[in-house]
Design a protein around this motif. Structure first.
Motif, mmCIF file in Angstrom:
data_model
loop_
_atom_site.group_PDB
_atom_site.id
_atom_site.type_symbol
_atom_site.label_atom_id
_atom_site.label_comp_id
_atom_site.label_asym_id
_atom_site.label_seq_id
_atom_site.Cartn_x
_atom_site.Cartn_y
_atom_site.Cartn_z
ATOM 1 N N PRO A 4 -13.055 -3.053 10.649
ATOM 2 C CA PRO A 4 -11.945 -2.740 9.743
ATOM 3 C C PRO A 4 -10.598 -3.027 10.398
ATOM 4 N N THR A 7 -4.900 0.415 10.751
ATOM 5 C CA THR A 7 -3.698 0.710 9.971
ATOM 6 C C THR A 7 -2.527 0.872 10.922
ATOM 7 N N GLN A 30 -0.041 3.419 3.710
ATOM 8 C CA GLN A 30 -1.130 4.345 4.025
ATOM 9 C C GLN A 30 -2.424 3.599 4.334
ATOM 10 N N GLN A 31 -2.703 2.524 3.596
ATOM 11 C CA GLN A 31 -3.904 1.720 3.786
ATOM 12 C C GLN A 31 -3.502 0.305 4.181
ATOM 13 N N ALA A 32 -4.121 -0.232 5.214
ATOM 14 C CA ALA A 32 -3.812 -1.594 5.657
ATOM 15 C C ALA A 32 -4.317 -2.597 4.637
#
Length: 105
Positions: A4, A7, A30-32
């Motif tokens: 993953p 972030t 908040q989310q990459a």
């Protein structure tokens, strides 16, 4: 399966693996949405980055400029210029326009 994408967090210092570009994360989502890249290679934490190679050609990233994505969710401050272009999630980052100061009549 690919690992993953980490972030980014405000305060993170990142360095290019391909040139002398270094940035500090000012604002992050908040989310990459994808990796932060410079010159087509993912940027590394500054402490883990190899010694920078000499810059080739005119700088594409300019020291002291802030770079943002199209959605204005990611903001990076360039602390060392380099010849690579900054991208986030495959999309190019652009120089943030300065805020207009109020008139001082």
């Amino acid at each position: 399966m690919a690992p993953p994408v980490p972030t980014p967090r405000p305060g993170d210092q990142l360095a290019s693996a391909t040139d002398t570009t270094r940035v500090i994360v000012i604002r992050a989502p908040q989310q990459a949405a994808g990796p932060i890249e410079c010159g087509g290679s993912p940027m590394l934490p500054a402490a883990q980055a190899p010694a920078p190679a000499a810059a080739e050609g005119p700088p594409a990233t300019l020291i002291g400029k802030r770079y943002v994505d199209a959605a204005d969710t990611l903001e990076l401050l360039c602390t060392a210029s380099g010849s690579g272009h900054l991208t986030y999630g495959g999309e190019p980052l652009t120089v943030k326009a300065p805020k207009a100061l109020p008139a001082s009549d």
